[in-house]
Design an enzyme around this catalytic site. Structure first.
Site: not given
Length: 268
Positions: A48-49, A87, A116, A118, A185
């Protein structure tokens, strides 16, 4: 030269167990997916970057599931060998595990081999629900970009005893729930290395030191085409190279050799 084979979850687990480093990069389109595949990258993260590097946004929160589905489909079309992780975007898995299933299943249908998400603790139930139903899950811990506001900005996580203990606890909870991979991270190198040494699943690091099972960087950062200031753990792999392919191969070689990142240089 040994013929390259399709990267699989069992192969990634084998690499982790044998101390063979895993090279991962973000990717958002078919052309780069093909190039990264050719360069020997093991895993591609449809991150999602893309909010930052493609859409010009200040955070990843605005990215939609439709955005992720589109880019996952594009990346998968360019892949022959690499393992594709996508993501789950903000607000696509937070309300219920059933909502998470629909989002994750859509990404798998679009071509992702793994999803993925978070955060730890509250996500364990979701991880279990997805993994028991055949969707491999990577859990992203430490600094979590989707919740940067609640973290008070871009700060290293796990420096003190309390936050380090939380990362350890959440890692164990995720693994017990069925997580097939962890991603750290901006976590202190010593902490990440210590957990990785006994983890039954691969641990990928970004700003988490060389002791992780493998490394990931944002593609645009490692090619030095992201405007503005970049995180201090980023290295310009295009320096001295005559092509993007050579730059990416340089990154893969450095990860494999354990020469990137250099903890002392990058301030871990």
């Amino acid at each position: 030269m040994t013929e390259r084979k399709l990267m699989t979850l069992p192969r990634l687990a084998q690499m982790h167990a044998g101390g063979e480093k895993i090279a991962m990069l973000t990717c958002y389109d078919a052309a780069f997916a093909s190039l990264l595949d050719e360069a020997g990258v093991d895993m591609l993260l449809v991150g999602d970057s893309l909010a930052n590097v493609l859409q010009g946004r200040g955070s990843t929160a605005p990215v939609s599931l439709d955005d992720m589905l589109y880019h996952t489909t594009c990346v998968r079309r360019g892949v022959k060998y690499a393992f594709v992780v996508a993501d789950l975007p903000f607000d696509s898995y937070h309300v219920s595990k059933e909502e998470a299933w629909k989002s994750a299943a859509a990404l798998v249908k679009a071509g992702a081999h793994m999803v993925k998400l978070e955060g730890g603790g509250w996500t364990a139930e979701t991880v279990r629900f997805l993994s028991e139903r055949g969707i491999p899950v990577c859990v992203h811990l430490g600094f979590t970009p989707q919740t940067v506001t609640s973290l008070g900005g871009f700060k290293v996580q796990g420096r003190d005893e309390v936050s380090a203990a939380r990362i350890r606890r959440e890692s164990q909870q995720a693994i017990e729930a069925g997580a097939a991979m962890l991603l750290y991270e901006m976590v202190p190198a010593a902490l990440a290395a210590d957990i990785t040494a006994t983890s039954p699943v691969p641990v990928i690091g970004i700003g988490a030191g060389v002791g992780c099972s493998g490394q990931v960087l944002v593609l645009h950062d490692m090619l030095n085409i992201t405007p503005g200031r970049k995180p201090r753990f980023v290295k310009d792999f295009m320096a001295g190279k005559d092509s993007v392919l050579a730059g990416v191969k340089g990154y893969v070689d450095a990860v494999r050799a354990g020469s990137f990142p250099v903890d002392a240089v990058h301030g871990f």
